[in-house]
Design an enzyme around this catalytic site. Structure first.
Site, mmCIF file in Angstrom:
data_model
loop_
_atom_site.group_PDB
_atom_site.id
_atom_site.type_symbol
_atom_site.label_atom_id
_atom_site.label_comp_id
_atom_site.label_asym_id
_atom_site.label_seq_id
_atom_site.Cartn_x
_atom_site.Cartn_y
_atom_site.Cartn_z
ATOM 1 N N GLY A 41 118.353 71.223 18.998
ATOM 2 C CA GLY A 41 117.480 70.078 18.759
ATOM 3 C C GLY A 41 116.189 70.299 19.523
ATOM 4 O O GLY A 41 116.213 70.533 20.729
ATOM 5 N N ASN A 45 115.609 70.409 23.609
ATOM 6 C CA ASN A 45 115.112 71.626 24.260
ATOM 7 C C ASN A 45 114.025 71.271 25.272
ATOM 8 O O ASN A 45 114.009 71.771 26.397
ATOM 9 C CB ASN A 45 114.511 72.602 23.234
ATOM 10 C CG ASN A 45 115.557 73.184 22.294
ATOM 11 O OD1 ASN A 45 116.746 73.151 22.577
ATOM 12 N ND2 ASN A 45 115.100 73.728 21.184
ATOM 13 N N ASN A 174 106.371 69.624 14.748
ATOM 14 C CA ASN A 174 107.698 70.144 14.405
ATOM 15 C C ASN A 174 108.052 69.915 12.944
ATOM 16 O O ASN A 174 109.014 69.206 12.626
ATOM 17 C CB ASN A 174 108.758 69.490 15.296
ATOM 18 C CG ASN A 174 109.302 70.468 16.323
ATOM 19 O OD1 ASN A 174 109.709 71.568 15.983
ATOM 20 N ND2 ASN A 174 109.284 70.062 17.568
ATOM 21 N N ARG A 176 109.522 69.736 9.449
ATOM 22 C CA ARG A 176 110.805 70.015 8.793
ATOM 23 C C ARG A 176 110.674 69.547 7.342
ATOM 24 O O ARG A 176 111.181 68.471 6.986
ATOM 25 C CB ARG A 176 111.950 69.257 9.486
ATOM 26 C CG ARG A 176 112.205 69.631 10.935
ATOM 27 C CD ARG A 176 112.827 71.027 11.057
ATOM 28 N NE ARG A 176 113.198 71.325 12.448
ATOM 29 C CZ ARG A 176 112.378 71.827 13.355
ATOM 30 N NH1 ARG A 176 111.107 72.061 13.044
ATOM 31 N NH2 ARG A 176 112.791 72.101 14.575
ATOM 32 N N LEU A 235 99.669 79.942 18.758
ATOM 33 C CA LEU A 235 99.283 81.066 17.909
ATOM 34 C C LEU A 235 100.337 82.178 17.914
ATOM 35 O O LEU A 235 100.034 83.331 17.620
ATOM 36 C CB LEU A 235 97.928 81.634 18.378
ATOM 37 C CG LEU A 235 96.795 80.610 18.541
ATOM 38 C CD1 LEU A 235 95.561 81.270 19.149
ATOM 39 C CD2 LEU A 235 96.452 79.972 17.192
ATOM 40 N N GLY A 239 99.244 83.957 21.627
ATOM 41 C CA GLY A 239 99.011 82.991 22.699
ATOM 42 C C GLY A 239 98.720 81.611 22.157
ATOM 43 O O GLY A 239 99.402 81.137 21.247
ATOM 44 N N ASP A 271 109.098 74.899 21.641
ATOM 45 C CA ASP A 271 109.632 73.917 22.597
ATOM 46 C C ASP A 271 109.375 74.402 24.019
ATOM 47 O O ASP A 271 109.031 73.621 24.908
ATOM 48 C CB ASP A 271 111.134 73.699 22.374
ATOM 49 C CG ASP A 271 111.436 73.258 20.948
ATOM 50 O OD1 ASP A 271 110.612 72.521 20.368
ATOM 51 O OD2 ASP A 271 112.479 73.660 20.406
#
Length: 327
Positions: A41, A45, A174, A176, A235, A239, A271
């Site tokens: 998850g 994290n 994030n 999804r 990126l 970085g 994360d």
């Protein structure tokens, strides 16, 4: 062992933790016989990473009244998370996820069994007992709003109450896409939520999809114009890019990635990056130090199989930072 701090948490994270089974051997899941049990998850994290750096972190979620829910609660408590806002739902199961063992650093295939899970039914009432006045920071992601309309309402409410309470807010989109009814709805909802955050942390591909802009600067400006103070764009191996208001000035720079000898599993890198930048900014570090720490912890996450097993303690982080700074 349970940790029940007297003080309410200074950082709050929320979302869905799932019990994860990682294949012991490479190849399609249909052929795999042995799995290792872990926790998965994005939101946990980050919570675990911040707790390992000695912040008092609270976890708000729901698990099923089942062995997997018990496993998640015990795992999070053992990591030092304050689970007073983790409810047990007697009606619904804990979500499960099965992950392939991918070779050569490619993204592993993941199969979810999370529809109708306890956490997917999170709702605004789950935040009723939260003391927002004592909160220093809220970390939010685009996953809870993707789970259900009620979990989306909770996301709005958490961000609004944290803002009123004077906490800083970070937001990691994030993406999804598989959890959303449409790409347009995902885009609109996440951009509205991002506008409520101080620090926005998209990956470059995510930023392009969400804003319709191409360059780092244009993606960052999209969120800065809507009210955020800082945008940090991940990126990957290159970085990350920082653009934000520092003092009275707009500052921008790119910080190179930390070279990694062998990429084992890319899951969890973003994360780890969030753990680095959030902890550094809360520590009072400069933007450059924050982005550097984000790059460093992100690089640790890709060198282990688990999603959060590479996240360092404060001691290990200090040793690694000293090593990198050594001439």
């Amino acid at each position: 062992m349970s940790h029940h701090p007297i003080h309410s948490p200074e950082i709050l994270c929320f979302g869905e933790a799932m019990t994860m089974f990682v294949a012991e051997t490479p190849g399609e899941l249909a052929a795999v016989e042995w799995f290792q049990r872990r926790i998965a998850g994005a939101d946990t994290n980050v919570a675990i990473g911040l707790a390992r750096l000695d912040f008092r972190v609270g976890w708000l979620s729901r698990v099923g009244d089942d062995s997997f829910g018990t496993f998640i609660r015990r795992t999070l408590e053992a990591e030092g998370l304050d689970c007073r806002h983790l409810q047990t739902d007697p009606e619904r199961p804990t979500g499960l996820v099965f992950k392939e063992r991918a070779m050569g650093g490619i993204d592993p295939n993941v199969t979810y069994y999370r529809q109708g899970s306890a956490a997917s039914c999170l709702a605004p009432s789950d935040a009723d007992s939260v003391d927002f006045s004592g909160l220093r920071h809220l970390h939010a992601t685009g996953i809870p709003p993707a789970l259900s309309p009620s979990a989306r309402e909770l996301s709005w409410q958490m961000m609004e109450k944290a803002r009123i309470g004077g906490a800083t807010i970070s937001f990691d989109p994030n993406l999804r896409p598989g959890l959303w009814p449409s790409e347009a709805e995902m885009r609109d909802t996440l951009n509205e939520l991002a506008a409520k955050a101080d620090w926005v942390l998209p990956g470059l591909a995510e930023g392009r999809l969400l804003t319709g802009q191409h360059s780092h600067e244009a993606i960052a400006d999209f969120y800065l114009e809507r009210g955020s103070t800082t945008v940090m764009i991940k990126l990957g191996p290159e970085g990350s890019y920082f653009r934000g208001r520092v003092g009275g000035n707009l500052e921008s720079f790119t910080a190179p990635g930390i070279p990694v000898a062998e990429v084992v599993d890319t899951v969890g890198a973003g994360d780890g990056y969030a753990v680095g930048v959030i902890s550094a900014l809360l520590d009072g570090c400069s933007p450059r130090e924050a982005v550097h720490r984000g790059n460093l912890i992100g690089s640790l996450a890709v060198q282990v199989v688990g999603d959060m097993e590479g996240l360092p303690t404060r001691e290990r982080l200090a040793a690694l930072e000293a090593e990198l700074l050594a001439p």
